[in-house]
Scaffold this motif. Structure first.
Motif, mmCIF file in Angstrom:
data_model
loop_
_atom_site.group_PDB
_atom_site.id
_atom_site.type_symbol
_atom_site.label_atom_id
_atom_site.label_comp_id
_atom_site.label_asym_id
_atom_site.label_seq_id
_atom_site.Cartn_x
_atom_site.Cartn_y
_atom_site.Cartn_z
ATOM 1 N N PHE A 41 0.822 -1.220 0.000
ATOM 2 C CA PHE A 41 0.000 0.000 0.000
ATOM 3 C C PHE A 41 0.851 1.264 0.000
ATOM 4 O O PHE A 41 0.397 2.338 -0.398
ATOM 5 N N GLY A 42 2.074 1.157 0.488
ATOM 6 C CA GLY A 42 2.990 2.299 0.439
ATOM 7 C C GLY A 42 2.780 3.281 1.574
ATOM 8 O O GLY A 42 3.543 3.321 2.534
ATOM 9 N N ASP A 43 1.734 4.090 1.451
ATOM 10 C CA ASP A 43 1.413 5.059 2.505
ATOM 11 C C ASP A 43 -0.038 5.474 2.357
ATOM 12 O O ASP A 43 -0.645 5.303 1.298
ATOM 13 N N TYR A 44 -0.602 6.009 3.432
ATOM 14 C CA TYR A 44 -1.941 6.590 3.353
ATOM 15 C C TYR A 44 -2.176 7.550 4.510
ATOM 16 O O TYR A 44 -1.471 7.519 5.523
ATOM 17 N N ARG A 45 -3.146 8.420 4.303
ATOM 18 C CA ARG A 45 -3.610 9.351 5.327
ATOM 19 C C ARG A 45 -5.098 9.129 5.571
ATOM 20 O O ARG A 45 -5.804 8.606 4.708
ATOM 21 N N MET A 46 -5.572 9.563 6.734
ATOM 22 C CA MET A 46 -6.997 9.467 7.031
ATOM 23 C C MET A 46 -7.345 10.415 8.164
ATOM 24 O O MET A 46 -6.471 10.865 8.907
ATOM 25 N N ALA A 47 -8.641 10.737 8.267
ATOM 26 C CA ALA A 47 -9.169 11.486 9.417
ATOM 27 C C ALA A 47 -9.793 10.497 10.389
ATOM 28 O O ALA A 47 -10.292 9.442 9.985
ATOM 29 N N MET A 48 -9.775 10.838 11.670
ATOM 30 C CA MET A 48 -10.279 9.938 12.704
ATOM 31 C C MET A 48 -11.083 10.737 13.729
ATOM 32 O O MET A 48 -10.682 11.835 14.113
ATOM 33 N N ALA A 49 -12.201 10.162 14.146
ATOM 34 C CA ALA A 49 -12.989 10.731 15.246
ATOM 35 C C ALA A 49 -13.113 9.653 16.315
ATOM 36 O O ALA A 49 -13.659 8.570 16.062
ATOM 37 N N MET A 50 -12.597 9.925 17.494
ATOM 38 C CA MET A 50 -12.600 8.948 18.579
ATOM 39 C C MET A 50 -13.628 9.353 19.629
ATOM 40 O O MET A 50 -13.554 10.451 20.187
ATOM 41 N N THR A 51 -14.594 8.467 19.887
ATOM 42 C CA THR A 51 -15.655 8.732 20.856
ATOM 43 C C THR A 51 -15.484 7.816 22.055
ATOM 44 O O THR A 51 -15.509 6.586 21.918
ATOM 45 N N LEU A 52 -15.318 8.412 23.227
ATOM 46 C CA LEU A 52 -15.172 7.670 24.471
ATOM 47 C C LEU A 52 -16.519 7.636 25.190
ATOM 48 O O LEU A 52 -17.176 8.670 25.318
ATOM 49 N N ARG A 53 -16.927 6.458 25.644
ATOM 50 C CA ARG A 53 -18.161 6.302 26.413
ATOM 51 C C ARG A 53 -17.846 5.681 27.761
ATOM 52 O O ARG A 53 -17.187 4.635 27.819
ATOM 53 N N ASP A 54 -18.326 6.311 28.840
ATOM 54 C CA ASP A 54 -18.169 5.673 30.145
ATOM 55 C C ASP A 54 -19.360 4.747 30.390
ATOM 56 O O ASP A 54 -20.273 4.649 29.560
ATOM 57 N N LYS A 55 -19.373 4.057 31.517
ATOM 58 C CA LYS A 55 -20.435 3.061 31.731
ATOM 59 C C LYS A 55 -21.786 3.702 32.000
ATOM 60 O O LYS A 55 -22.814 3.024 31.950
ATOM 61 N N GLN A 56 -21.830 5.012 32.249
ATOM 62 C CA GLN A 56 -23.111 5.728 32.367
ATOM 63 C C GLN A 56 -23.601 6.238 31.012
ATOM 64 O O GLN A 56 -24.702 6.775 30.904
ATOM 65 N N GLY A 57 -22.766 6.109 29.985
ATOM 66 C CA GLY A 57 -23.151 6.537 28.643
ATOM 67 C C GLY A 57 -22.706 7.935 28.268
ATOM 68 O O GLY A 57 -23.024 8.410 27.178
ATOM 69 N N SER A 58 -21.975 8.608 29.150
ATOM 70 C CA SER A 58 -21.477 9.948 28.821
ATOM 71 C C SER A 58 -20.419 9.866 27.728
ATOM 72 O O SER A 58 -19.599 8.939 27.710
ATOM 73 N N LEU A 59 -20.437 10.850 26.817
ATOM 74 C CA LEU A 59 -19.572 10.816 25.648
ATOM 75 C C LEU A 59 -18.517 11.911 25.678
ATOM 76 O O LEU A 59 -18.739 12.997 26.202
ATOM 77 N N SER A 60 -17.373 11.606 25.086
ATOM 78 C CA SER A 60 -16.315 12.579 24.864
ATOM 79 C C SER A 60 -15.728 12.296 23.486
ATOM 80 O O SER A 60 -15.394 11.145 23.179
ATOM 81 N N VAL A 61 -15.626 13.327 22.651
ATOM 82 C CA VAL A 61 -15.204 13.130 21.262
ATOM 83 C C VAL A 61 -13.893 13.861 20.993
ATOM 84 O O VAL A 61 -13.708 15.012 21.413
ATOM 85 N N ARG A 62 -13.002 13.197 20.261
ATOM 86 C CA ARG A 62 -11.719 13.783 19.886
ATOM 87 C C ARG A 62 -11.508 13.615 18.385
ATOM 88 O O ARG A 62 -11.823 12.564 17.831
ATOM 89 N N GLN A 63 -10.973 14.653 17.761
ATOM 90 C CA GLN A 63 -10.705 14.634 16.316
ATOM 91 C C GLN A 63 -9.201 14.501 16.081
ATOM 92 O O GLN A 63 -8.401 15.193 16.716
ATOM 93 N N MET A 64 -8.837 13.626 15.150
ATOM 94 C CA MET A 64 -7.420 13.389 14.875
ATOM 95 C C MET A 64 -7.182 13.266 13.372
ATOM 96 O O MET A 64 -8.107 13.036 12.597
ATOM 97 N N GLN A 65 -5.925 13.389 12.994
ATOM 98 C CA GLN A 65 -5.453 13.078 11.654
ATOM 99 C C GLN A 65 -4.391 11.992 11.781
ATOM 100 O O GLN A 65 -3.600 11.994 12.729
ATOM 101 N N GLY A 66 -4.385 11.067 10.828
ATOM 102 C CA GLY A 66 -3.428 9.975 10.909
ATOM 103 C C GLY A 66 -2.691 9.770 9.597
ATOM 104 O O GLY A 66 -3.171 10.132 8.519
ATOM 105 N N ALA A 67 -1.501 9.184 9.686
ATOM 106 C CA ALA A 67 -0.713 8.821 8.511
ATOM 107 C C ALA A 67 0.017 7.518 8.815
ATOM 108 O O ALA A 67 0.441 7.276 9.953
ATOM 109 N N VAL A 68 0.145 6.679 7.791
ATOM 110 C CA VAL A 68 0.816 5.387 7.921
ATOM 111 C C VAL A 68 1.800 5.232 6.772
ATOM 112 O O VAL A 68 1.497 5.574 5.624
#
Length: 260
Positions: A41-68
């Motif tokens: 594949f050589g290389d690639y880039r992508m956007a990422m959104a990471m959503t964290l959920r605790d056991k009560q269902g509360s959410l926290s969202v983080r935006q990232m950029q990635g490269a491989v």
């Protein structure tokens, strides 16, 4: 013990050993095919959104950029840079994956303007508060594990190989992992992780696969569910771009403060 029983026992031990060896070889064959289909594949880039959920269902969202970046003789190099929220903007995480030894990993923290190396004995630490451990964030190199084919079964309506893999590294946080592999596309569908006491710890589910360059499959959703604490983390991937000219120079642990 009579001669007849002795012969039967010897036959059973012989066949049992051959069966186990055969399943190990068949498991390795599946893993090799997975690895072979994703080479080049050589290389690639992508956007990422990471959503964290605790056991009560509360959410926290983080935006990232990635490269491989795919290397010729070692594991992949990957870089993740956080874009939001503002309090962690500029945080950068770099991994040099290896097949026969623990990955090299660094985390740049802009709040203290410092890059710290992730110690090999801290690989089970939480990656940025998520249910993904540092150990989970490297590429799944073929030589990281010993393999055994457990059988074949359907996952939903998809025929899959059920593969057990055991980390070779003594410092791994997992005793073993059970992987369901799509029997046609040779891509992972689900991974069950077991802790050092061989108790169920986490399950990773892959979803919404898309194919790029008529060859390379990438999931647009990965969800890690923690059975022991009731939390989960979902990573949504978008904007995949392959062979865009990412070079090895992009992955420099001495320059993570300038990563993008």
């Amino acid at each position: 013990m009579g001669m007849h029983k002795s012969v039967l026992l010897a036959f059973a031990l012989c066949c049992g050993g051959a069966w186990a060896a055969g399943n190990a070889e068949r498991g390795l064959e599946v893993a090799r095919e997975m690895d072979a289909r994703d080479k080049g594949f050589g290389d690639y880039r992508m956007a990422m959104a990471m959503t964290l959920r605790d056991k009560q269902g509360s959410l926290s969202v983080r935006q990232m950029q990635g490269a491989v970046y795919e290397t010729a003789k070692d594991g992949d190099k990957s870089l993740i840079v956080f874009q939001a929220p503002n309090d962690i903007r500029g945080t950068a995480f770099l991994t040099f994956a290896h097949g026969n030894r623990p990955d090299d990993q660094w985390l740049y923290l802009p709040a203290i303007k410092r890059t710290k190396r992730i110690a090999s004995d801290n690989r089970m630490g939480s990656f940025m508060g998520s249910e993904f451990a540092f150990e989970d964030m490297g590429s799944q190199e073929l030589d990281k594990y010993n393999y055994r084919l457990l059988g074949e079964e359907k996952l939903g309506d998809i025929a899959a190989f059920k593969l057990e893999r055991t980390p070779k590294a003594e410092g791994s946080g997992y005793s073993r992992q059970v992987v369901w592999v799509d029997a046609q596309r040779y891509i992972p569908l689900r991974i069950d992780y077991y802790d050092r006491k061989n108790e169920p710890l986490k399950t990773l589910l892959y979803g919404a696969y898309q194919q790029f360059k008529n060859k390379y499959w990438r999931a647009e959703k990965m969800e890690m569910q923690n059975q022991q604490n009731g939390k989960s983390t979902t990573i949504a991937y978008s904007g995949y771009q392959f062979q865009v000219g990412v070079t090895e120079d992009h992955f420099d642990p001495q320059r993570l403060e300038h990563a993008h």
